[in-house]
Design a protein around this motif. Structure first.
Motif, PDB file in Angstrom:
ATOM      1  N   ASP A   1      38.406  34.309  46.117  1.00 32.89           N
ATOM      2  CA  ASP A   1      37.980  34.490  44.918  1.00 32.89           C
ATOM      3  C   ASP A   1      38.609  35.418  43.973  1.00 32.89           C
ATOM      4  O   ASP A   1      38.237  35.842  43.094  1.00 32.89           O
ATOM      5  CB  ASP A   1      36.362  34.853  45.125  1.00 32.89           C
ATOM      6  CG  ASP A   1      35.659  33.819  45.830  1.00 32.89           C
ATOM      7  OD1 ASP A   1      35.550  32.719  45.346  1.00 32.89           O
ATOM      8  OD2 ASP A   1      34.943  34.247  46.706  1.00 32.89           O
ATOM      9  N   GLY A   2      39.690  35.591  44.486  1.00 33.99           N
ATOM     10  CA  GLY A   2      40.799  36.680  43.853  1.00 33.99           C
ATOM     11  C   GLY A   2      40.406  37.977  43.701  1.00 33.99           C
ATOM     12  O   GLY A   2      40.954  38.752  42.910  1.00 33.99           O
TER      13      GLY A   2
ATOM     14  N   PRO B   1      31.071  33.711  32.444  1.00 39.54           N
ATOM     15  CA  PRO B   1      31.005  33.508  33.595  1.00 39.54           C
ATOM     16  C   PRO B   1      31.845  32.257  34.092  1.00 39.54           C
ATOM     17  O   PRO B   1      32.076  31.299  33.500  1.00 39.54           O
ATOM     18  CB  PRO B   1      29.756  32.798  33.915  1.00 39.54           C
ATOM     19  CG  PRO B   1      28.928  33.623  32.937  1.00 39.54           C
ATOM     20  CD  PRO B   1      29.801  33.725  31.787  1.00 39.54           C
ATOM     21  N   SER B   2      32.669  32.507  35.335  1.00 38.32           N
ATOM     22  CA  SER B   2      33.588  31.703  35.854  1.00 38.32           C
ATOM     23  C   SER B   2      33.612  31.574  37.417  1.00 38.32           C
ATOM     24  O   SER B   2      32.843  32.663  37.907  1.00 38.32           O
ATOM     25  CB  SER B   2      34.923  31.925  35.362  1.00 38.32           C
ATOM     26  OG  SER B   2      35.143  33.263  35.399  1.00 38.32           O
ATOM     27  N   ASP B   3      34.430  30.584  37.958  1.00 36.51           N
ATOM     28  CA  ASP B   3      34.314  30.627  39.565  1.00 36.51           C
ATOM     29  C   ASP B   3      34.902  32.005  39.922  1.00 36.51           C
ATOM     30  O   ASP B   3      34.377  32.625  40.726  1.00 36.51           O
ATOM     31  CB  ASP B   3      35.046  29.575  40.096  1.00 36.51           C
ATOM     32  CG  ASP B   3      34.297  28.289  39.786  1.00 36.51           C
ATOM     33  OD1 ASP B   3      33.004  28.305  39.585  1.00 36.51           O
ATOM     34  OD2 ASP B   3      34.984  27.027  39.927  1.00 36.51           O
ATOM     35  N   TYR B   4      35.985  32.303  39.287  1.00 39.99           N
ATOM     36  CA  TYR B   4      36.820  33.601  39.669  1.00 39.99           C
ATOM     37  C   TYR B   4      37.685  33.942  38.557  1.00 39.99           C
ATOM     38  O   TYR B   4      38.125  33.169  37.868  1.00 39.99           O
ATOM     39  CB  TYR B   4      37.154  33.483  40.940  1.00 39.99           C
ATOM     40  CG  TYR B   4      38.212  32.579  41.218  1.00 39.99           C
ATOM     41  CD1 TYR B   4      39.739  32.843  40.896  1.00 39.99           C
ATOM     42  CD2 TYR B   4      38.122  31.153  41.503  1.00 39.99           C
ATOM     43  CE1 TYR B   4      40.645  32.150  40.822  1.00 39.99           C
ATOM     44  CE2 TYR B   4      39.179  30.366  41.796  1.00 39.99           C
ATOM     45  CZ  TYR B   4      40.435  30.664  41.552  1.00 39.99           C
ATOM     46  OH  TYR B   4      41.520  29.882  41.579  1.00 39.99           O
ATOM     47  N   GLU B   5      38.110  35.193  38.855  1.00 39.20           N
ATOM     48  CA  GLU B   5      39.354  35.841  38.038  1.00 39.20           C
ATOM     49  C   GLU B   5      40.334  36.455  38.951  1.00 39.20           C
ATOM     50  O   GLU B   5      39.846  37.538  39.579  1.00 39.20           O
ATOM     51  CB  GLU B   5      38.940  36.684  36.731  1.00 39.20           C
ATOM     52  CG  GLU B   5      38.026  36.170  35.980  1.00 39.20           C
ATOM     53  CD  GLU B   5      38.537  35.239  34.696  1.00 39.20           C
ATOM     54  OE1 GLU B   5      39.964  35.146  35.026  1.00 39.20           O
ATOM     55  OE2 GLU B   5      37.839  34.157  34.196  1.00 39.20           O
ATOM     56  N   SER B   6      41.616  35.838  39.106  1.00 35.57           N
ATOM     57  CA  SER B   6      42.107  36.688  40.215  1.00 35.57           C
ATOM     58  C   SER B   6      43.342  37.724  39.645  1.00 35.57           C
ATOM     59  O   SER B   6      44.037  38.269  40.338  1.00 35.57           O
ATOM     60  CB  SER B   6      43.467  35.621  40.578  1.00 35.57           C
ATOM     61  OG  SER B   6      44.134  34.840  39.446  1.00 35.57           O
TER      62      SER B   6
END
Length: 201
Positions: free
Chosen positions: A105-106, A164-169
């Motif tokens: 998930d980064g 909101p998002s799945d992830y930020e790397s």
């Protein structure tokens, strides 16, 4: 202690405290993650033990360790540590943020979603980090200017960037907190701060 997270060279549960092998002195700070434990030594180096399925011990392997091993590649003295569920992070004396372990998930902040068995630099945070905190699958930091930044899993909005998002790397700014943050804590799926004047958010 099924993964050696007590550090006493066994995997048997213990119902009273036991000594960590080889750490009878010079341990300054200790942090615990999901099933891993890490200690910052008075000399500025870091040792970890326990579950290592995703490289969260930082010793270039994915082998569980029931006694402490040195984290590889931390050439600068470490000032503080943070342990997430399956990842671990450090803030160096020079203010750099470095992370290792699980990264789907980064949460390592290096722009990838590939696990790392040794520390990698968090993009954009090579200096000026004053505090670092790790949640289950996300990580947050305070900069020396008092700004809050977070990265990793964001499905529930725990990065605080308003989207909101799945992830930020890579690190993103926490909305409305570009200065004035004095403390930060990353939880399982949420984050909190204290700002100047003692306000909690």
């Amino acid at each position: 202690n099924s993964n050696g997270q007590l550090g006493n060279d066994t995997t048997a549960a213990k119902f009273t405290p036991v000594g960590v092998s080889g750490l009878s002195n010079e341990a300054a700070v200790i942090v615990t993650g999901g099933w891993q434990t890490c200690a910052l030594m008075t000399g500025g180096d870091v040792k970890c033990w326990g579950d290592n399925a995703y490289g969260q011990l930082g010793d270039e392997t994915t082998e569980n360790r029931s006694t402490p091993v040195n984290v590889s590649g931390l050439t600068d003295d470490v000032a503080s540590l943070a342990a997430g569920y399956w990842h671990t992070c450090a803030r160096t004396a020079g203010g750099a943020a470095k992370c290792w372990g699980y990264n789907t998930d980064g949460e390592l902040g290096d722009g990838t979603t590939v696990e790392k068995t040794t520390p990698v630099d968090v993009i954009g945070l090579s200096s000026d980090v004053s505090v670092i905190s790790a949640g289950n699958w996300h990580t947050c930091a305070i900069t020396t200017g008092g700004g809050a930044k977070c990265w990793g899993y964001n499905y529930d909005g725990q990065l605080g960037n308003g989207t909101p998002s799945d992830y930020e790397s890579t690190p993103v700014n926490v909305s409305g907190l570009i200065s004035g943050v004095t403390a930060i804590a990353a939880g399982g799926d949420h984050s909190c701060v204290i700002t100047t004047g003692g306000k909690a958010q």
